[in-house]
Design an enzyme around this catalytic site. Structure first.
Site, short mmCIF file in Angstrom:
data_model
loop_
_atom_site.label_atom_id
_atom_site.label_comp_id
_atom_site.label_asym_id
_atom_site.label_seq_id
_atom_site.Cartn_x
_atom_site.Cartn_y
_atom_site.Cartn_z
N GLU A 34 20.74 38.78 36.91
CA GLU A 34 21.14 39.94 37.43
C GLU A 34 20.84 41.33 37.05
O GLU A 34 20.01 41.27 35.88
CB GLU A 34 22.90 40.43 37.18
N LYS A 95 25.29 50.56 40.60
CA LYS A 95 25.88 49.40 39.37
C LYS A 95 26.52 48.78 41.27
O LYS A 95 26.99 49.23 41.78
CB LYS A 95 26.58 49.49 38.77
N VAL A 115 27.00 40.28 38.54
CA VAL A 115 27.04 38.93 39.13
C VAL A 115 27.18 39.06 40.55
O VAL A 115 26.65 37.66 41.10
CB VAL A 115 28.58 38.30 38.45
N ASP A 147 42.68 46.09 38.89
CA ASP A 147 41.73 46.09 38.96
C ASP A 147 41.43 44.52 37.38
O ASP A 147 41.22 44.23 37.63
CB ASP A 147 41.19 47.25 37.60
N SER A 149 37.81 41.86 38.90
CA SER A 149 36.56 41.93 39.69
C SER A 149 36.16 41.14 41.27
O SER A 149 36.90 40.19 40.87
CB SER A 149 35.76 41.73 38.06
N LYS A 168 34.40 37.66 28.88
CA LYS A 168 34.60 38.92 27.65
C LYS A 168 36.41 39.07 27.48
O LYS A 168 37.06 39.26 28.34
CB LYS A 168 34.15 40.05 27.53
N1 PSU Z 1 29.27 41.65 30.98
C1 PSU Z 1 28.21 42.39 30.14
N2 PSU Z 1 27.11 42.84 30.41
C2 PSU Z 1 27.42 43.77 31.52
C3 PSU Z 1 28.52 43.06 32.80
C4 PSU Z 1 29.32 41.72 32.74
O1 PSU Z 1 28.30 41.98 29.29
O2 PSU Z 1 26.85 44.21 32.41
C5 PSU Z 1 28.80 43.02 34.43
C6 PSU Z 1 28.24 42.35 35.10
O3 PSU Z 1 27.31 42.25 36.01
C7 PSU Z 1 29.37 42.18 36.05
C8 PSU Z 1 30.62 43.63 36.18
O4 PSU Z 1 28.87 40.82 36.59
O5 PSU Z 1 29.46 43.68 34.45
C9 PSU Z 1 31.51 43.39 35.96
O6 PSU Z 1 31.79 44.86 36.00
P1 PSU Z 1 33.04 44.76 37.25
O7 PSU Z 1 33.86 44.45 36.63
O8 PSU Z 1 32.84 46.08 37.96
O9 PSU Z 1 33.37 43.53 38.23
MN MN Z 2 37.01 46.67 38.48
#
Ligand code: PSU
Ligand code: MN
Length: 310
Positions: A34, A95, A115, A147, A149, A168
């Site tokens: 990614e 993003k 992802v 929220d 993902s 995480k």
């Molecule tokens: N974890 C990291 N660094 C990142 C991300 C996750 O340590 O940059 C990114 C990945 O691209 C993941 C995204 O898919 O954050 C998830 O964002 P959201 O929760 O907005 O979907």
């Molecule tokens: Mn989100």
């Protein structure tokens, strides 16, 4: 599974690097990567150094790296040095998750793929294995913020194996596991009974399944492809022991970072990059060293899986 014939329908949308095009022609193992981790996950210039290091790690295992990003209205599958540099230096890189991908492509904006969007691109390009750091999931407080993902939905629908270091601990990990189960995603911890938690090897939760080798994981992926409409598989690979930051220590930083995000009114897609940046400051850069070590570790495992798949 997408066949070569199907992928040609996207020929005008996809730009392959020379290395990836020749790997596809020769049927060599390929690992997708990614780009949000480059533009929104790590500071310059460590982001570019890490991106190149991770690509080298994949080549050392006998596979070919395909870093994915959106540039000039095209899905880039494999970035050469000039493209990677252009992306890393560009201002206002979007993003891009599933919801953002078509906007970035239609307007020609630079887009870093999460992802979810990387899985979409990998499927179109015929790639089966993808290495990242951590996936997005159900955020703490999702019962009021909603929220969650789009990575979880994508894992439910798109047939790509995602190798990560777990979820995480800034997410609600039990809820994240529940959603993955609802969406029918097998979650496999590699070499451990515990579900890893990104910076830490343990989340305190048992992983749904454990496999110990790349070969066993490749066999599971082959079995999965026999079922019509199968989605993704999530492999959770613990950060190497010497590089982890223990969960108890991380918990304090995470709470402080989330409180800061709340206080500053950070919402939606900005939450993850903001919290990661705050944690980087709180740990004096230690979280970045851990992040780099786990991404490299995931890239090596993903490459070994890709090698066993061909
Ligand atoms: N974890 C990291 N660094 C990142 C991300 C996750 O340590 O940059 C990114 C990945 O691209 C993941 C995204 O898919 O954050 C998830 O964002 P959201 O929760 O907005 O979907
Ligand atoms: Mn989100």
């Amino acid at each position: 599974m997408i066949s070569q014939a199907d992928t040609s329908a996207y020929a005008d949308l996809i730009v392959h690097s020379d290395e990836v095009r020749s790997a596809l022609e020769l049927g060599k193992p390929i690992v997708a990567l990614e780009s949000t981790i480059i533009t929104h996950g790590m500071p310059f210039p460590r982001n570019v150094e890490t991106a190149r290091q991770v690509e080298a790690d994949i080549r050392a295992e006998g596979a070919v790296p395909a870093t994915i990003a959106l540039m000039d209205g095209k899905i880039m599958v494999g970035l050469d040095d000039a493209d990677l540099d252009r992306l890393a230096r560009a201002e206002d890189v979007m993003k891009c998750s599933r919801a953002d991908m078509t906007f970035a492509l239609a307007t020609g904006r630079y887009g870093a793929t999460t992802v979810a969007a990387t899985m979409m691109a990998a499927e179109l390009a015929g790639l089966k294995v993808f290495a990242t750091g951590g996936i997005g999931g159900v955020h703490k407080g999702a019962e009021t913020s909603f929220d969650i993902s789009a990575d979880l939905d994508e894992l439910g629908r798109t047939p790509v194996c995602v190798v990560c270091a777990g979820a995480k601990a800034l997410l609600d990990i039990p809820k994240t596991l529940e959603v993955l189960e609802t969406k029918g995603v097998p979650v496999i911890a590699c070499g451990t009974d515990e579900l890893p938690a990104f910076w830490s090897r343990d989340s305190g939760l048992k992983a749904p399944y454990r496999l110990d080798t790349a070969k066993e994981i490749a066999d599971l992926l082959k079995m999965r492809t026999r079922f019509p409409g199968h989605g993704g598989v999530l492999v959770a690979n613990p950060v190497p022991e010497g590089d982890e930051i223990p969960g108890a220590e991380m918990a304090g930083y995470i709470d402080t970072a989330i409180a800061k995000a709340d206080a500053e009114g950070v919402r939606g897609k900005d939450v993850t990059p903001f919290v990661l940046g705050a944690i980087l400051d709180l740990t004096d850069g230690r979280s970045l060293a851990t992040n780099i070590a786990l991404v490299r570790n995931n890239a090596r495992l993903a490459a070994r899986i890709a090698v066993k798949l061909v």
